[in-house]
Motif scaffolding. Structure first.
Motif, PDB file in Angstrom:
ATOM      1  N   ALA A  27       8.919  32.688  26.277  1.00  0.00           N
ATOM      2  CA  ALA A  27       9.493  31.354  26.458  1.00  0.00           C
ATOM      3  C   ALA A  27       8.447  30.281  26.697  1.00  0.00           C
ATOM      4  O   ALA A  27       8.770  29.102  26.691  1.00  0.00           O
ATOM      5  CB  ALA A  27      10.469  31.372  27.634  1.00  0.00           C
ATOM      6  N   ALA A  28       7.206  30.675  26.879  1.00  0.00           N
ATOM      7  CA  ALA A  28       6.186  29.705  27.279  1.00  0.00           C
ATOM      8  C   ALA A  28       5.769  28.764  26.161  1.00  0.00           C
ATOM      9  O   ALA A  28       5.192  27.733  26.432  1.00  0.00           O
ATOM     10  CB  ALA A  28       4.963  30.437  27.829  1.00  0.00           C
ATOM     11  N   GLY A  29       6.059  29.098  24.915  1.00  0.00           N
ATOM     12  CA  GLY A  29       5.638  28.238  23.815  1.00  0.00           C
ATOM     13  C   GLY A  29       4.132  28.216  23.696  1.00  0.00           C
ATOM     14  O   GLY A  29       3.448  29.170  24.036  1.00  0.00           O
ATOM     15  N   THR A  30       3.596  27.109  23.237  1.00  0.00           N
ATOM     16  CA  THR A  30       2.149  27.029  23.043  1.00  0.00           C
ATOM     17  C   THR A  30       1.435  26.344  24.201  1.00  0.00           C
ATOM     18  O   THR A  30       0.219  26.364  24.261  1.00  0.00           O
ATOM     19  CB  THR A  30       1.817  26.265  21.743  1.00  0.00           C
ATOM     20  N   GLY A  31       2.172  25.756  25.126  1.00  0.00           N
ATOM     21  CA  GLY A  31       1.539  25.043  26.230  1.00  0.00           C
ATOM     22  C   GLY A  31       1.179  25.971  27.379  1.00  0.00           C
ATOM     23  O   GLY A  31       1.771  25.894  28.442  1.00  0.00           O
ATOM     24  N   ARG A  32       0.222  26.836  27.171  1.00  0.00           N
ATOM     25  CA  ARG A  32      -0.173  27.796  28.202  1.00  0.00           C
ATOM     26  C   ARG A  32      -1.436  27.310  28.898  1.00  0.00           C
ATOM     27  O   ARG A  32      -2.439  27.055  28.252  1.00  0.00           O
ATOM     28  CB  ARG A  32      -0.420  29.159  27.565  1.00  0.00           C
ATOM     29  N   ASP A  33      -1.382  27.272  30.210  1.00  0.00           N
ATOM     30  CA  ASP A  33      -2.576  26.896  30.948  1.00  0.00           C
ATOM     31  C   ASP A  33      -3.269  28.156  31.455  1.00  0.00           C
ATOM     32  O   ASP A  33      -2.690  29.242  31.480  1.00  0.00           O
ATOM     33  CB  ASP A  33      -2.228  25.933  32.084  1.00  0.00           C
ATOM     34  N   LEU A  34      -4.501  28.011  31.877  1.00  0.00           N
ATOM     35  CA  LEU A  34      -5.315  29.152  32.289  1.00  0.00           C
ATOM     36  C   LEU A  34      -4.760  29.830  33.536  1.00  0.00           C
ATOM     37  O   LEU A  34      -4.790  31.057  33.647  1.00  0.00           O
ATOM     38  CB  LEU A  34      -6.761  28.713  32.497  1.00  0.00           C
ATOM     39  N   ARG A  35      -4.236  29.050  34.457  1.00  0.00           N
ATOM     40  CA  ARG A  35      -3.654  29.627  35.682  1.00  0.00           C
ATOM     41  C   ARG A  35      -2.453  30.514  35.347  1.00  0.00           C
ATOM     42  O   ARG A  35      -2.271  31.575  35.932  1.00  0.00           O
ATOM     43  CB  ARG A  35      -3.226  28.540  36.653  1.00  0.00           C
ATOM     44  N   THR A  36      -1.625  30.045  34.435  1.00  0.00           N
ATOM     45  CA  THR A  36      -0.455  30.819  34.036  1.00  0.00           C
ATOM     46  C   THR A  36      -0.875  32.126  33.384  1.00  0.00           C
ATOM     47  O   THR A  36      -0.339  33.186  33.697  1.00  0.00           O
ATOM     48  CB  THR A  36       0.433  30.001  33.081  1.00  0.00           C
ATOM     49  N   LEU A  37      -1.859  32.052  32.482  1.00  0.00           N
ATOM     50  CA  LEU A  37      -2.370  33.266  31.845  1.00  0.00           C
ATOM     51  C   LEU A  37      -2.922  34.244  32.879  1.00  0.00           C
ATOM     52  O   LEU A  37      -2.642  35.447  32.823  1.00  0.00           O
ATOM     53  CB  LEU A  37      -3.463  32.921  30.825  1.00  0.00           C
ATOM     54  N   ALA A  38      -3.668  33.746  33.835  1.00  0.00           N
ATOM     55  CA  ALA A  38      -4.227  34.616  34.872  1.00  0.00           C
ATOM     56  C   ALA A  38      -3.110  35.263  35.697  1.00  0.00           C
ATOM     57  O   ALA A  38      -3.199  36.447  36.053  1.00  0.00           O
ATOM     58  CB  ALA A  38      -5.180  33.824  35.768  1.00  0.00           C
ATOM     59  N   GLY A  39      -2.071  34.517  35.976  1.00  0.00           N
ATOM     60  CA  GLY A  39      -0.931  35.074  36.706  1.00  0.00           C
ATOM     61  C   GLY A  39      -0.234  36.174  35.928  1.00  0.00           C
ATOM     62  O   GLY A  39       0.160  37.201  36.495  1.00  0.00           O
ATOM     63  N   TRP A  40      -0.085  35.961  34.620  1.00  0.00           N
ATOM     64  CA  TRP A  40       0.535  36.989  33.786  1.00  0.00           C
ATOM     65  C   TRP A  40      -0.314  38.262  33.735  1.00  0.00           C
ATOM     66  O   TRP A  40       0.217  39.363  33.696  1.00  0.00           O
ATOM     67  CB  TRP A  40       0.767  36.460  32.388  1.00  0.00           C
ATOM     68  N   ILE A  41      -1.620  38.085  33.752  1.00  0.00           N
ATOM     69  CA  ILE A  41      -2.514  39.250  33.749  1.00  0.00           C
ATOM     70  C   ILE A  41      -2.279  40.074  35.014  1.00  0.00           C
ATOM     71  O   ILE A  41      -2.136  41.304  34.942  1.00  0.00           O
ATOM     72  CB  ILE A  41      -3.992  38.815  33.634  1.00  0.00           C
ATOM     73  N   THR A  42      -2.229  39.410  36.151  1.00  0.00           N
ATOM     74  CA  THR A  42      -2.007  40.164  37.394  1.00  0.00           C
ATOM     75  C   THR A  42      -0.619  40.789  37.420  1.00  0.00           C
ATOM     76  O   THR A  42      -0.451  41.896  37.944  1.00  0.00           O
ATOM     77  CB  THR A  42      -2.228  39.288  38.645  1.00  0.00           C
ATOM     78  N   ASP A  43       0.372  40.126  36.823  1.00  0.00           N
ATOM     79  CA  ASP A  43       1.715  40.716  36.742  1.00  0.00           C
ATOM     80  C   ASP A  43       1.689  42.005  35.903  1.00  0.00           C
ATOM     81  O   ASP A  43       2.316  43.002  36.283  1.00  0.00           O
ATOM     82  CB  ASP A  43       2.709  39.726  36.131  1.00  0.00           C
ATOM     83  N   ALA A  44       0.991  41.984  34.785  1.00  0.00           N
ATOM     84  CA  ALA A  44       0.887  43.180  33.938  1.00  0.00           C
ATOM     85  C   ALA A  44       0.140  44.293  34.676  1.00  0.00           C
ATOM     86  O   ALA A  44       0.522  45.470  34.602  1.00  0.00           O
ATOM     87  CB  ALA A  44       0.192  42.842  32.621  1.00  0.00           C
ATOM     88  N   GLN A  45      -0.900  43.920  35.397  1.00  0.00           N
ATOM     89  CA  GLN A  45      -1.638  44.919  36.175  1.00  0.00           C
ATOM     90  C   GLN A  45      -0.765  45.509  37.279  1.00  0.00           C
ATOM     91  O   GLN A  45      -0.834  46.710  37.556  1.00  0.00           O
ATOM     92  CB  GLN A  45      -2.914  44.300  36.760  1.00  0.00           C
ATOM     93  N   ASP A  46       0.062  44.681  37.894  1.00  0.00           N
ATOM     94  CA  ASP A  46       0.994  45.174  38.916  1.00  0.00           C
ATOM     95  C   ASP A  46       1.996  46.159  38.320  1.00  0.00           C
ATOM     96  O   ASP A  46       2.339  47.165  38.955  1.00  0.00           O
ATOM     97  CB  ASP A  46       1.744  44.015  39.582  1.00  0.00           C
ATOM     98  N   LEU A  47       2.470  45.873  37.106  1.00  0.00           N
ATOM     99  CA  LEU A  47       3.378  46.797  36.423  1.00  0.00           C
ATOM    100  C   LEU A  47       2.709  48.152  36.205  1.00  0.00           C
ATOM    101  O   LEU A  47       3.315  49.201  36.450  1.00  0.00           O
ATOM    102  CB  LEU A  47       3.809  46.228  35.067  1.00  0.00           C
ATOM    103  N   SER A  48       1.482  48.118  35.750  1.00  0.00           N
ATOM    104  CA  SER A  48       0.749  49.358  35.519  1.00  0.00           C
ATOM    105  C   SER A  48       0.569  50.129  36.815  1.00  0.00           C
ATOM    106  O   SER A  48       0.779  51.347  36.872  1.00  0.00           O
ATOM    107  CB  SER A  48      -0.608  49.058  34.877  1.00  0.00           C
ATOM    108  N   ARG A  49       0.210  49.428  37.857  1.00  0.00           N
ATOM    109  CA  ARG A  49       0.015  50.064  39.160  1.00  0.00           C
ATOM    110  C   ARG A  49       1.317  50.689  39.660  1.00  0.00           C
ATOM    111  O   ARG A  49       1.329  51.805  40.180  1.00  0.00           O
ATOM    112  CB  ARG A  49      -0.519  49.034  40.165  1.00  0.00           C
TER     113      ARG A  49
END
Length: 156
Positions: A27-49
């Protein structure tokens, strides 16, 4: 992992979290900021954990593991891998986004040539990987309810 040990609540939570992250990415479209991307990375890492924690909690302590238990453990490992791979794709998207911003800032002309997949393509790949997690969680539940038969042919 006996029928009583099936991690129903943790798997349901894991599946819900994967779907929520997948929806946010889509749903994010193309307007992705760096903070949002970093948050998604930690969310994916949390899922893996979380998947690895479930795997550790449900790995039998005994040396003999049944085929059904191994199948569930394999699927939990696949869930952890899908989440880690999604995190890796998102990390690559973050690195590419920063690189693109740096190139744009350093460009003397208005045009910047970018080589390789775009951040949007990498995020789309992460979305696909996250889509596997609910299906794997469902497969673990299904296998616990209807264990596979050991006979290829049933008597007539």
């Amino acid at each position: 992992m006996s029928d009583l040990d099936t991690p129903t609540k943790p798997l349901s939570h894991l599946s819900s979290e994967a779907l929520a992250l997948r929806r946010a990415l889509g749903a994010a479209g193309t307007g992705r900021d760096l903070r949002t991307l970093a948050g998604w990375i930690t969310d994916a890492q949390d899922l893996s954990r979380s998947a690895l924690d479930i795997l550790l909690d449900h790995t039998p302590a005994r040396s003999h593991t049944t085929a059904e238990e191994l199948l569930s453990l394999e699927r939990l490992a696949q869930i952890a891998k899908a989440a880690q791979d999604a995190g890796a794709e998102l990390t690559a998207a973050l690195a590419r986004a920063v690189e693109n911003q740096r190139r744009c800032a350093a460009a003397s002309s208005g045009r910047v040539v970018v080589i390789g997949p775009s951040p949007q393509q990498l995020i789309a790949s992460a979305v696909d990987l996250l889509g596997r997690i609910p299906a794997l969680c469902h497969a673990i539940h299904r296998d616990r309810l209807v264990p596979p038969t050991h006979h290829a042919h049933r008597p007539r």
